[in-house]
Design a protein around this motif. Structure first.
Motif, PDB file in Angstrom:
ATOM      1  N   ARG A  93      25.175  46.944  38.049  1.00  0.00           N
ATOM      2  CA  ARG A  93      26.571  46.625  38.354  1.00  0.00           C
ATOM      3  C   ARG A  93      26.988  45.490  37.436  1.00  0.00           C
ATOM      4  O   ARG A  93      26.326  44.453  37.372  1.00  0.00           O
ATOM      5  N   TYR A  94      28.073  45.704  36.703  1.00  0.00           N
ATOM      6  CA  TYR A  94      28.540  44.671  35.792  1.00  0.00           C
ATOM      7  C   TYR A  94      30.055  44.733  35.686  1.00  0.00           C
ATOM      8  O   TYR A  94      30.695  45.698  36.119  1.00  0.00           O
ATOM      9  N   ALA A  95      30.629  43.684  35.121  1.00  0.00           N
ATOM     10  CA  ALA A  95      32.079  43.617  34.959  1.00  0.00           C
ATOM     11  C   ALA A  95      32.414  43.085  33.577  1.00  0.00           C
ATOM     12  O   ALA A  95      31.693  42.248  33.023  1.00  0.00           O
ATOM     13  N   ILE A  96      33.504  43.593  33.031  1.00  0.00           N
ATOM     14  CA  ILE A  96      34.049  43.111  31.764  1.00  0.00           C
ATOM     15  C   ILE A  96      35.407  42.495  32.066  1.00  0.00           C
ATOM     16  O   ILE A  96      36.280  43.147  32.645  1.00  0.00           O
ATOM     17  N   LEU A  97      35.565  41.222  31.698  1.00  0.00           N
ATOM     18  CA  LEU A  97      36.805  40.504  31.964  1.00  0.00           C
ATOM     19  C   LEU A  97      37.476  40.132  30.653  1.00  0.00           C
ATOM     20  O   LEU A  97      36.814  39.683  29.709  1.00  0.00           O
ATOM     21  N   SER A  98      38.773  40.324  30.594  1.00  0.00           N
ATOM     22  CA  SER A  98      39.539  39.947  29.404  1.00  0.00           C
ATOM     23  C   SER A  98      40.831  39.263  29.838  1.00  0.00           C
ATOM     24  O   SER A  98      41.412  39.599  30.870  1.00  0.00           O
ATOM     25  N   GLY A  99      41.259  38.279  29.054  1.00  0.00           N
ATOM     26  CA  GLY A  99      42.457  37.529  29.389  1.00  0.00           C
ATOM     27  C   GLY A  99      43.724  38.340  29.188  1.00  0.00           C
ATOM     28  O   GLY A  99      43.811  39.180  28.289  1.00  0.00           O
ATOM     29  N   VAL A 100      44.701  38.085  30.052  1.00  0.00           N
ATOM     30  CA  VAL A 100      46.006  38.742  29.937  1.00  0.00           C
ATOM     31  C   VAL A 100      47.080  37.701  29.655  1.00  0.00           C
ATOM     32  O   VAL A 100      47.744  37.726  28.627  1.00  0.00           O
ATOM     33  N   LEU A 101      47.241  36.738  30.575  1.00  0.00           N
ATOM     34  CA  LEU A 101      48.249  35.694  30.416  1.00  0.00           C
ATOM     35  C   LEU A 101      47.856  34.515  31.289  1.00  0.00           C
ATOM     36  O   LEU A 101      47.657  34.683  32.499  1.00  0.00           O
ATOM     37  N   GLU A 103      46.051  32.312  33.507  1.00  0.00           N
ATOM     38  CA  GLU A 103      44.847  32.536  34.312  1.00  0.00           C
ATOM     39  C   GLU A 103      44.703  33.980  34.779  1.00  0.00           C
ATOM     40  O   GLU A 103      43.765  34.308  35.505  1.00  0.00           O
ATOM     41  N   LEU A 104      45.634  34.834  34.388  1.00  0.00           N
ATOM     42  CA  LEU A 104      45.577  36.239  34.799  1.00  0.00           C
ATOM     43  C   LEU A 104      44.583  36.991  33.917  1.00  0.00           C
ATOM     44  O   LEU A 104      44.634  36.901  32.683  1.00  0.00           O
ATOM     45  N   ARG A 105      43.669  37.730  34.560  1.00  0.00           N
ATOM     46  CA  ARG A 105      42.648  38.472  33.830  1.00  0.00           C
ATOM     47  C   ARG A 105      42.587  39.920  34.299  1.00  0.00           C
ATOM     48  O   ARG A 105      42.924  40.224  35.442  1.00  0.00           O
ATOM     49  N   MET A 106      42.152  40.756  33.392  1.00  0.00           N
ATOM     50  CA  MET A 106      41.829  42.140  33.741  1.00  0.00           C
ATOM     51  C   MET A 106      40.324  42.220  33.959  1.00  0.00           C
ATOM     52  O   MET A 106      39.543  41.802  33.105  1.00  0.00           O
ATOM     53  N   GLU A 107      39.926  42.728  35.117  1.00  0.00           N
ATOM     54  CA  GLU A 107      38.510  42.874  35.434  1.00  0.00           C
ATOM     55  C   GLU A 107      38.202  44.362  35.610  1.00  0.00           C
ATOM     56  O   GLU A 107      38.816  45.033  36.435  1.00  0.00           O
ATOM     57  N   THR A 108      37.270  44.856  34.825  1.00  0.00           N
ATOM     58  CA  THR A 108      36.814  46.238  34.959  1.00  0.00           C
ATOM     59  C   THR A 108      35.377  46.207  35.455  1.00  0.00           C
ATOM     60  O   THR A 108      34.485  45.721  34.754  1.00  0.00           O
ATOM     61  N   GLU A 109      35.180  46.694  36.665  1.00  0.00           N
ATOM     62  CA  GLU A 109      33.845  46.678  37.261  1.00  0.00           C
ATOM     63  C   GLU A 109      33.220  48.061  37.165  1.00  0.00           C
ATOM     64  O   GLU A 109      33.893  49.079  37.350  1.00  0.00           O
ATOM     65  N   SER A 129      33.902  53.427  37.729  1.00  0.00           N
ATOM     66  CA  SER A 129      34.512  52.296  37.043  1.00  0.00           C
ATOM     67  C   SER A 129      35.947  52.141  37.520  1.00  0.00           C
ATOM     68  O   SER A 129      36.672  53.133  37.680  1.00  0.00           O
ATOM     69  N   ARG A 130      36.332  50.887  37.748  1.00  0.00           N
ATOM     70  CA  ARG A 130      37.699  50.633  38.208  1.00  0.00           C
ATOM     71  C   ARG A 130      38.185  49.296  37.669  1.00  0.00           C
ATOM     72  O   ARG A 130      37.434  48.321  37.642  1.00  0.00           O
ATOM     73  N   SER A 131      39.448  49.254  37.255  1.00  0.00           N
ATOM     74  CA  SER A 131      40.039  48.036  36.706  1.00  0.00           C
ATOM     75  C   SER A 131      41.079  47.470  37.660  1.00  0.00           C
ATOM     76  O   SER A 131      41.716  48.201  38.427  1.00  0.00           O
ATOM     77  N   GLY A 132      41.239  46.159  37.606  1.00  0.00           N
ATOM     78  CA  GLY A 132      42.247  45.498  38.414  1.00  0.00           C
ATOM     79  C   GLY A 132      42.485  44.094  37.892  1.00  0.00           C
ATOM     80  O   GLY A 132      41.693  43.555  37.108  1.00  0.00           O
ATOM     81  N   TYR A 133      43.573  43.482  38.323  1.00  0.00           N
ATOM     82  CA  TYR A 133      43.916  42.137  37.884  1.00  0.00           C
ATOM     83  C   TYR A 133      43.366  41.107  38.863  1.00  0.00           C
ATOM     84  O   TYR A 133      43.365  41.318  40.077  1.00  0.00           O
ATOM     85  N   ILE A 134      42.885  39.988  38.329  1.00  0.00           N
ATOM     86  CA  ILE A 134      42.462  38.862  39.153  1.00  0.00           C
ATOM     87  C   ILE A 134      43.079  37.600  38.583  1.00  0.00           C
ATOM     88  O   ILE A 134      43.448  37.546  37.404  1.00  0.00           O
ATOM     89  N   ASN A 200      35.484  48.546  47.491  1.00  0.00           N
ATOM     90  CA  ASN A 200      36.536  48.632  46.475  1.00  0.00           C
ATOM     91  C   ASN A 200      37.211  47.285  46.270  1.00  0.00           C
ATOM     92  O   ASN A 200      38.436  47.165  46.306  1.00  0.00           O
ATOM     93  N   ARG A 201      36.364  46.253  46.117  1.00  0.00           N
ATOM     94  CA  ARG A 201      36.779  44.888  45.779  1.00  0.00           C
ATOM     95  C   ARG A 201      37.367  44.113  46.951  1.00  0.00           C
ATOM     96  O   ARG A 201      37.707  42.931  46.804  1.00  0.00           O
ATOM     97  N   THR A 202      37.518  44.748  48.119  1.00  0.00           N
ATOM     98  CA  THR A 202      38.102  44.074  49.279  1.00  0.00           C
ATOM     99  C   THR A 202      37.002  43.555  50.194  1.00  0.00           C
ATOM    100  O   THR A 202      36.122  44.315  50.604  1.00  0.00           O
ATOM    101  N   LEU A 203      37.042  42.258  50.510  1.00  0.00           N
ATOM    102  CA  LEU A 203      36.045  41.652  51.384  1.00  0.00           C
ATOM    103  C   LEU A 203      36.235  42.144  52.814  1.00  0.00           C
ATOM    104  O   LEU A 203      37.346  42.121  53.351  1.00  0.00           O
ATOM    105  N   LYS A 204      35.146  42.594  53.430  1.00  0.00           N
ATOM    106  CA  LYS A 204      35.173  43.082  54.803  1.00  0.00           C
ATOM    107  C   LYS A 204      34.257  42.204  55.661  1.00  0.00           C
ATOM    108  O   LYS A 204      33.048  42.153  55.434  1.00  0.00           O
ATOM    109  N   HIS A 205      34.845  41.522  56.629  1.00  0.00           N
ATOM    110  CA  HIS A 205      34.055  40.723  57.556  1.00  0.00           C
ATOM    111  C   HIS A 205      33.463  41.630  58.638  1.00  0.00           C
ATOM    112  O   HIS A 205      33.834  42.803  58.764  1.00  0.00           O
ATOM    113  N   ARG A 206      32.560  41.064  59.417  1.00  0.00           N
ATOM    114  CA  ARG A 206      31.956  41.827  60.511  1.00  0.00           C
ATOM    115  C   ARG A 206      33.034  42.427  61.408  1.00  0.00           C
ATOM    116  O   ARG A 206      32.956  43.598  61.806  1.00  0.00           O
ATOM    117  N   SER A 207      34.055  41.649  61.742  1.00  0.00           N
ATOM    118  CA  SER A 207      35.122  42.131  62.627  1.00  0.00           C
ATOM    119  C   SER A 207      35.861  43.317  62.011  1.00  0.00           C
ATOM    120  O   SER A 207      36.274  44.240  62.726  1.00  0.00           O
TER     121      SER A 207
END
Length: 285
Positions: A93-101, A103-109, A129-134, A200-207
């Motif tokens: 599992r790896y990610a490639i991050l590139s700058g956009v503007l 502190e905005l980055r594109m992250e492809t995991e 593989s999926r890309s999204g902004y962080i 899918n990048r979303t944190l899920k707590h026990r609840s």
């Protein structure tokens, strides 16, 4: 100097250094001066079969994608977030991050499952593989604790994921629809209460996970599980499987699931990163 150059032209041995292998391949493909075709062929057998996001992808298309990235000359950061090796199989599992503007980055995991040929090159793969902004730096605990628990003692209790990963996948899914077992108990039988679960990048707590079990029961949802690949190395594990709804109408989509995780000392899951994609290409959370 010539000997050093020749050595650096070869990728690290995948079985021994999977993170180094991935870094060598990405860095050479994006920044190198060698033909991309040569870099690809040094890491993959000629007859290798590759599937990405549930679709076959030919060598020519992958080479074209890598060449396009190289032509962009865009700065990037590569993070190797986890790797599991078992015999002639590898999951990474790896990610490639590139700058956009700013502190905005594109992250492809990426999560990739590879099978190795006799010569050590990749002879087949299935990946997602999926890309999204962080914004700012990535919040990924695997980056911070890389290697911290992989070699720690594992005293897996019977029936826990550490005892048998494939059985865990089947049993957890079965108990989700078994209303005789409390939803809380279903989750905590297989996961630590504070498990870090990301779907899918979303944190899920026990609840959140317990609530999802209750919703599935209320809707009468159940799935069959077909396991395609399971790897475990110390406390690290990876699994690739398909979840198919048992009810044709209203049962939801068929899901292709890629898991990479870590086990606690008792064998329960303490960290899990899941990427799942529906048969239509959607990314449910």
């Amino acid at each position: 100097m010539e000997e050093t150059s020749m050595q650096s032209a070869k990728p690290p041995i995948l079985r021994q250094d999977p993170a180094g292998f991935v870094r060598w391949f990405i860095d050479r493909s994006f920044d190198g001066s060698e033909p991309v075709e040569d870099i690809w062929d040094s890491c993959h057998t000629p007859d290798a079969v590759h599937v990405m996001n549930q679709k076959p992808i030919a060598r020519a298309r992958r080479v074209k994608q890598l060449r396009q990235w190289r032509l962009r000359e865009s700065p990037y950061v590569l993070q190797i977030r986890d790797a599991v090796v078992e015999g002639d199989r590898l999951a990474v599992r790896y990610a490639i991050l590139s700058g956009v503007l700013w502190e905005l980055r594109m992250e492809t995991e990426h999560i990739e499952f590879h099978r190795l040929g006799d010569d050590g090159r990749i002879s087949g793969s299935a990946s997602v593989s999926r890309s999204g902004y962080i914004w700012g730096e990535p919040r990924d605990p695997m980056v911070e604790v890389e290697g911290a628990v992989a070699d720690a003692p594992l005293n897996a209790l019977p029936g826990t994921p550490g005892d048998d990963i494939a059985t865990y996948l089947h049993e957890y899914n079965r108990l989700v629809s078994d209303e005789s077992v409390a939803a809380d108990d279903v989750f905590e039988t297989f996961h630590t209460p504070g498990a870090d679960v990301r779907i899918n990048r979303t944190l899920k707590h026990r609840s959140d996970m317990v609530a999802a079990i209750r919703r599935a029961r209320k809707k009468g949802l159940s799935h069959s599980v077909e396991v395609h690949d399971v790897l475990r190395q110390g406390r690290r594990f990876a699994a690739r499987y398909t979840m198919t709804p048992e009810r044709r109408r209203g049962g939801g989509p068929t899901l292709a699931v890629f898991d990479v995780g870590r086990l606690a000392s008792d064998g329960r899951v303490c960290s899990l990163h899941t990427m799942m994609q529906s048969s239509s290409g959607a990314w449910p959370s």
